[in-house]
Write an enzyme that holds these catalytic residues in place. Structure first.
Site, mmCIF file in Angstrom:
data_model
loop_
_atom_site.group_PDB
_atom_site.id
_atom_site.type_symbol
_atom_site.label_atom_id
_atom_site.label_comp_id
_atom_site.label_asym_id
_atom_site.label_seq_id
_atom_site.Cartn_x
_atom_site.Cartn_y
_atom_site.Cartn_z
ATOM 1 C CB SER A 147 -0.954 -0.035 1.201
ATOM 2 O OG SER A 147 -1.889 1.002 1.148
ATOM 3 C CG ASP A 304 -2.193 3.813 -1.951
ATOM 4 O OD1 ASP A 304 -2.908 3.585 -2.945
ATOM 5 O OD2 ASP A 304 -2.288 3.164 -0.885
ATOM 6 C CG ASP A 306 -2.501 -0.607 -2.973
ATOM 7 O OD1 ASP A 306 -2.242 0.512 -2.506
ATOM 8 O OD2 ASP A 306 -3.253 -1.416 -2.401
ATOM 9 C CG ASP A 308 -5.598 0.831 -1.297
ATOM 10 O OD1 ASP A 308 -4.667 1.650 -1.400
ATOM 11 O OD2 ASP A 308 -5.642 -0.031 -0.392
#
Length: 565
Positions: A147, A304, A306, A308
């Site tokens: 993340s 960010d 990834d 999400d």
């Protein structure tokens, strides 16, 4: 260093091939007690987002052994669950070091156990993984991502068939299977080539990308004629997975003044241009701000690595930009979506919003005004989205879910934070207000004037390693066992301890103190980083009063923390 840790260290040295990079790493730290302890004082375990930790050698690190054992444990759980293994497990990964390697290792182990795998061949955003699980009817999903953590980290997020991250009996069951295994066991694995020939490995690609993007674009709230799509928007994926999907959505929706930060558009596991790739940190917006000033951007959007989490900045009226926190961004989206759905006759009679217990009440009061029921959940989207099946059984229609740490799930088809969809809605909202001669700053001020000026602050204390974890425990004990009734000028009206559960909220190591004036704060250890977090909130019709209340509360609580060694 304890004899147990020393024995573990020696065991690894003896069982790793001398040419293995992990053997070389452990050899280099011979005599470095602190380095050895940090790698072996605990086993990396499931937190609020599965496994997450620094990459390297040791039981407290992300490496092929910890990933391999986790995957075999999950395979065993699936095999014992009675689920149809032909439904498969979807695997994705982000731009970090070892993400591709770990994803392929997991695919080899799962297929070696006779479990079908759907594997993305290159990086994809986390929300697409959640979407794909539901769309394919898969039994589970795995995403290799840390993340927003620093570059040294990687992680292993695990999802179940509902598309949400694992929790409860599933999480406990998987953990129990993992703990039955040794890190040095030989796990059943086959080559990717063999898995493909056997029919157990299916590579996903453009077809699934298209389905996910179609879903995102279907979340549009207003018709094109109500939007000014010339609104200048700057976006940065922070060298992560969002670059292509978000750019494609913006192109297809017809935003003509959309710009991507060029230095941060391509994947970079070093995060060279940003350092700490957390859009919640205003420093991550430095290059976006430079481009935004040149182009008179009305909103800056960042996701960010990834994709999400999503954060925004808006013009500050002085030639620069100011960040909005998750409470403010969530409130803007809730108000925009609720008003849009009501205006177009699409707001369900029993709509429901879900927020975390440490998220402020700004979104709640907006929902109350639209007749939207508000539910609470523990921190983390495995808990927020994990409540969707329950509220649907009660006859509610999911409307929105969010938490203060810049994460939201705007639609029920993605059961996790969705920075791609949320970012698109932010751009659309900016275009809608621009059509009316207004800005997002104007919109936020209107909400404050209508519902009160909500002030908030979030303070994180980083305490690393074994001693840091011990001090976090002492801080929680001091608050919990000391039962304070005052914090500076604030008198405590109510204390909620979630340690053994509260109402319909499961047990968690969280404390919340509500004051007699309605202000409140909560504290909890982070489940993904070596931190203890404090969340402060106040509201008043006068913004200066609410802001001062938060400052005074922070000061009073900080004084107590400083006394705990």
């Amino acid at each position: 260093m304890t004899p147990e840790i020393q024995a573990l260290y020696q065991f690894w040295l003896e069982h790793l091939d001398p040419s293995d990079p992990m053997h070389e790493e452990l050899t280099r730290i011979a005599g470095d007690d602190a380095g050895i302890i940090d790698r072996f004082y605990q086993e990396i375990v499931f937190g609020t987002a599965g496994l997450r930790g620094i990459c390297g050698a040791g039981t407290n690190r992300m490496n092929r052994l910890t990933v391999g054992r986790a995957t075999q444990g999950i395979a065993n759980y699936i095999l014992h669950s009675g689920k149809d293994c032909s439904r498969g497990v979807v695997i994705a990964y982000d731009c970090r070091y070892h993400s591709k390697e770990f994803s392929e290792l997991s695919a080899r182990i799962l297929t070696g156990n006779g479990i079908r795998v759907f594997l993305f061949p290159s990086l994809r955003p986390t929300p697409e993984l959640s979407f794909a699980i539901r769309r394919l009817g898969a039994v589970a999903g795995i995403n290799m991502t840390a993340s927003h953590n620093p570059k040294e980290y990687n992680g292993y997020k695990v999802y179940w068939e509902d598309g949400a991250q694992i929790s409860g009996t599933v999480s406990d069951g998987m953990l129990a299977e993992i703990q039955k295994l040794s890190l040095f066991d030989t796990f059943r694995a086959v080559s990717l080539e063999a898995a493909g020939k056997s029919g157990l490995l299916t590579m996903l690609g453009e077809a699934m990308d298209r389905e996910y993007l179609d879903y995102v674009e279907s979340m549009a709230q207003r018709p094109d004629e109500e939007l000014d799509k010339t609104v200048p928007v700057v976006y940065t994926p922070l060298n992560g997975a969002g670059s292509e999907p978000f750019s494609q959505v913006m192109r297809e929706r017809g935003f003509t003044s959309f710009l991507l930060v060029p230095e941060q558009k391509d994947p970079d596991p070093e995060f060279t241009t940003v350092g700490y790739p957390n859009p919640e940190d205003p420093k991550a917006f430095r290059l976006a701000e430079e481009l935004g000033r040149k182009t008179s951007a009305e909103v800056l959007i960042a996701t960010d690595p990834d994709s999400d989490r999503m954060a925004i900045e808006i013009p500050d009226g002085r030639g620069g930009f100011r960040p909005l926190n998750g409470n403010q961004t969530g409130a803007l989206l809730i108000a925009y979506m609720a008003e849009s759905k009501r205006a177009l006759g699409r707001l369900p009679a029993k709509a429901a919003m879900i927020k975390s217990i440490v998220t402020g009440d700004f979104g709640r009061v907006i929902c109350d005004s639209y007749g939207i029921r508000v539910f609470e959940a523990l921190t983390g989207f495995k808990n927020i989205c994990g409540r969707i099946p329950q509220i649907e059984k009660e006859g509610y229609s999911y409307f929105f879910g969010y938490e203060e740490s810049i994460g939201c799930a705007p639609g029920e088809q993605v059961r996790d934070k969705d920075g791609i969809c949320a970012g698109m809605l932010i751009a659309e909202m900016a275009a809608w207000y621009r059509k009316r001669g207004q800005t997002l700053s104007d919109a936020l001020e209107q909400l404050y004037q209508k519902y009160g000026y909500f002030a908030e602050d979030q303070v994180s204390i980083v305490l690393k390693g074994q001693e840091g974890a011990a001090r976090i425990g002492r801080i929680m004990d001091a608050f919990r066992l000391g039962r304070p009734q005052h914090f500076g000028r604030f008198e405590v009206a109510e204390t909620i301890d979630y340690l053994h559960g509260y109402q319909d909220i499961p047990a968690s190591n969280v404390l919340r103190y509500t004051m007699t004036d309605g202000s409140w704060f909560a504290l909890r250890p982070s489940g993904t980083e070596p931190k203890i977090k404090f969340y402060y909130y106040a509201v008043n019709s006068d913004p200066a009063v609410s802001a001062q209340a938060v400052r005074d509360m922070v000061q009073a609580v900080s004084a107590m923390i400083d006394s705990i060694h």
